[in-house]
Design a protein around this motif. Structure first.
Motif, short mmCIF file in Angstrom:
data_model
loop_
_atom_site.label_atom_id
_atom_site.label_comp_id
_atom_site.label_asym_id
_atom_site.label_seq_id
_atom_site.Cartn_x
_atom_site.Cartn_y
_atom_site.Cartn_z
N ILE A 1 9.49 17.05 0.28
CA ILE A 1 10.53 16.18 -0.26
C ILE A 1 10.29 16.02 -1.76
O ILE A 1 9.17 15.73 -2.17
CB ILE A 1 10.53 14.81 0.44
CG1 ILE A 1 10.82 14.98 1.93
CG2 ILE A 1 11.53 13.85 -0.19
CD1 ILE A 1 10.66 13.72 2.74
N ASP A 2 11.35 16.19 -2.57
CA ASP A 2 11.13 16.20 -4.02
C ASP A 2 11.51 14.92 -4.74
O ASP A 2 11.42 14.84 -5.97
CB ASP A 2 11.86 17.39 -4.66
CG ASP A 2 13.37 17.33 -4.49
OD1 ASP A 2 13.88 16.27 -4.05
OD2 ASP A 2 14.05 18.33 -4.79
N THR A 3 11.94 13.89 -4.00
CA THR A 3 12.30 12.62 -4.63
C THR A 3 11.70 11.47 -3.83
O THR A 3 11.80 11.44 -2.60
CB THR A 3 13.83 12.44 -4.69
OG1 THR A 3 14.41 13.55 -5.37
CG2 THR A 3 14.19 11.16 -5.43
N ALA A 4 11.06 10.54 -4.54
CA ALA A 4 10.49 9.36 -3.89
C ALA A 4 10.99 8.11 -4.60
O ALA A 4 11.26 8.12 -5.80
CB ALA A 4 8.97 9.41 -3.93
N LEU A 5 11.10 7.03 -3.86
CA LEU A 5 11.59 5.76 -4.39
C LEU A 5 10.60 4.66 -4.03
O LEU A 5 10.20 4.52 -2.88
CB LEU A 5 12.96 5.42 -3.79
CG LEU A 5 13.48 4.01 -4.03
CD1 LEU A 5 13.81 3.82 -5.51
CD2 LEU A 5 14.70 3.73 -3.17
N VAL A 6 10.19 3.89 -5.02
CA VAL A 6 9.39 2.68 -4.79
C VAL A 6 10.26 1.50 -5.20
O VAL A 6 10.51 1.29 -6.38
CB VAL A 6 8.09 2.68 -5.62
CG1 VAL A 6 7.31 1.40 -5.36
CG2 VAL A 6 7.24 3.89 -5.29
N PRO A 7 10.77 0.73 -4.25
CA PRO A 7 11.62 -0.41 -4.60
C PRO A 7 10.87 -1.41 -5.47
O PRO A 7 9.65 -1.58 -5.35
CB PRO A 7 11.97 -1.03 -3.24
CG PRO A 7 11.77 0.09 -2.26
CD PRO A 7 10.64 0.89 -2.80
N ARG A 8 11.58 -2.07 -6.33
CA ARG A 8 10.98 -3.07 -7.21
C ARG A 8 10.26 -4.15 -6.41
O ARG A 8 9.21 -4.65 -6.82
CB ARG A 8 12.07 -3.70 -8.09
CG ARG A 8 11.59 -4.83 -8.97
CD ARG A 8 10.62 -4.33 -10.03
NE ARG A 8 10.17 -5.42 -10.90
CZ ARG A 8 9.21 -6.27 -10.62
NH1 ARG A 8 8.59 -6.17 -9.46
NH2 ARG A 8 8.86 -7.21 -11.46
N LEU A 9 10.78 -4.50 -5.24
CA LEU A 9 10.17 -5.53 -4.41
C LEU A 9 9.41 -4.92 -3.24
O LEU A 9 9.37 -5.49 -2.15
CB LEU A 9 11.25 -6.51 -3.92
CG LEU A 9 11.95 -7.30 -5.01
CD1 LEU A 9 13.11 -8.09 -4.44
CD2 LEU A 9 10.98 -8.24 -5.71
N SER A 10 8.82 -3.79 -3.48
CA SER A 10 8.12 -3.07 -2.41
C SER A 10 7.12 -3.95 -1.66
O SER A 10 7.06 -3.94 -0.44
CB SER A 10 7.40 -1.85 -2.98
OG SER A 10 6.56 -1.25 -2.03
N GLY B 1 0.79 -1.23 0.00
CA GLY B 1 0.00 0.00 0.00
C GLY B 1 0.81 1.27 0.00
O GLY B 1 0.30 2.33 -0.37
N GLY B 2 2.07 1.20 0.41
CA GLY B 2 2.89 2.40 0.53
C GLY B 2 3.01 3.21 -0.75
O GLY B 2 2.90 4.44 -0.72
N PRO B 3 3.23 2.58 -1.90
CA PRO B 3 3.40 3.35 -3.13
C PRO B 3 2.19 4.18 -3.52
O PRO B 3 2.32 5.21 -4.17
CB PRO B 3 3.68 2.28 -4.18
CG PRO B 3 4.28 1.14 -3.41
CD PRO B 3 3.56 1.15 -2.11
N MET B 4 0.98 3.75 -3.12
CA MET B 4 -0.22 4.46 -3.53
C MET B 4 -0.20 5.92 -3.12
O MET B 4 -0.61 6.80 -3.88
CB MET B 4 -1.46 3.77 -2.93
CG MET B 4 -2.76 4.52 -3.17
SD MET B 4 -3.24 4.61 -4.90
CE MET B 4 -3.93 2.97 -5.12
N ALA B 5 0.31 6.20 -1.92
CA ALA B 5 0.22 7.56 -1.40
C ALA B 5 1.58 8.18 -1.08
O ALA B 5 1.64 9.22 -0.44
CB ALA B 5 -0.64 7.57 -0.14
N VAL B 6 2.67 7.57 -1.54
CA VAL B 6 3.99 8.07 -1.16
C VAL B 6 4.21 9.49 -1.66
O VAL B 6 4.83 10.33 -0.98
CB VAL B 6 5.11 7.13 -1.66
CG1 VAL B 6 5.14 7.07 -3.18
CG2 VAL B 6 6.47 7.57 -1.13
N LEU B 7 3.69 9.82 -2.83
CA LEU B 7 3.92 11.16 -3.37
C LEU B 7 3.09 12.21 -2.63
O LEU B 7 3.51 13.36 -2.51
CB LEU B 7 3.62 11.21 -4.86
CG LEU B 7 4.54 10.33 -5.72
CD1 LEU B 7 4.24 10.50 -7.20
CD2 LEU B 7 6.00 10.64 -5.44
#
Length: 251
Positions: free
Chosen positions: A79-88, A65-71
């Protein structure tokens, strides 16, 4: 449709109707409030550690669920940079592949005396030894650590010959701890490679209701179909088999 209705009803009754807005707009308000709450915690952490969030900081998302709202959180925190790991989606499980095997035990001293410490440490070593045996290792194969917590203050002990003269008094609150660690062969990641940037590939679109209530069509980017170096600018929806990331304007 029944599931959608059950999701919509509480948002409609509790948020949308009192604010006189549509359900879709209410979800944007909910997300913004949630992101602001997390950003407040990030700001407190940054202030405590003299960290400048506007320069060289990356916010990482994990879980399904983290990637859905990370931005949303990144924007709220500045913060101007976000990272979603491939194996999130399996981030915690993936991390086990980089972890040694360890067991620990902690307990209050039987008595605040050298003899009480020895008895307690022996009991803890036995407990940890059994735990490591269940993993397939003898205690002799492990690194063994011992410590005391005296009124919350940590003191490292020699695991073989703990010396405690002057470390604690009869009225102190004293906890003893033992940890056994067996180093194992860790997973490794391949070296990073330089890749050429190229436009993302998108074969479909999705209609979404924006925060202002307008319906907008955005591209859907399937992660598995991209080659390394794929680049693009939001708005878009990025999807992988186990997570979805909303990408806003200019991201």
């Amino acid at each position: 449709e029944a599931i959608k209705e059950r999701i919509h009803r509480p948002v409609q009754e509790v948020i949308a109707e009192p604010l006189n807005i549509e359900v879709e707009q209410a979800t944007h308000r909910m997300l913004a409030a949630w992101a602001e709450s997390i950003a407040d915690g990030i700001h407190r952490y940054a202030d405590h550690n003299a960290l400048d969030l506007s320069s060289g900081v990356t916010l990482s998302a994990f879980g399904g669920g983290g990637p859905m709202a990370v931005l949303a959180v990144a924007e709220a925190a500045g913060i101007d940079t976000a990272l979603v790991p491939r194996l999130s989606a399996v981030f915690s499980a993936h991390g086990i592949g980089f972890s040694d095997i360890a067991h620990m035990a902690e307990e209050k001293l039987e008595a605040n005396t050298p003899e009480g410490l020895v008895r307690t440490l022996d009991k803890l070593r036995t407990r940890v030894s059994r735990d490591m045996f269940s993993e397939g290792f003898q205690l002799a194969q492990c690194e063994v650590q011992s410590w005391l917590l005296v009124n919350g203050q940590r003191t490292v002990l020699d695991a073989e010959a703990p010396a405690v003269d002057g470390v604690f008094a009869p009225g102190d609150e004293v906890l003893a701890g033992v940890r056994a660690i067996k180093a194992v062969k860790r997973a490794t990641l391949p070296d990073s490679n330089q890749v050429d940037n190229h436009p993302i590939r998108s074969d479909s679109t999705r209609s979404l209701v924006a925060a202002d209530g307008e319906l907008r069509t955005v591209p859907v980017v399937n992660v598995e179909e991209q080659a390394p170096g794929a680049c693009g600018v939001g708005p878009a929806v990025i999807e992988e088999s186990f997570w979805t990331c909303m990408v806003g304007n200019s991201w």
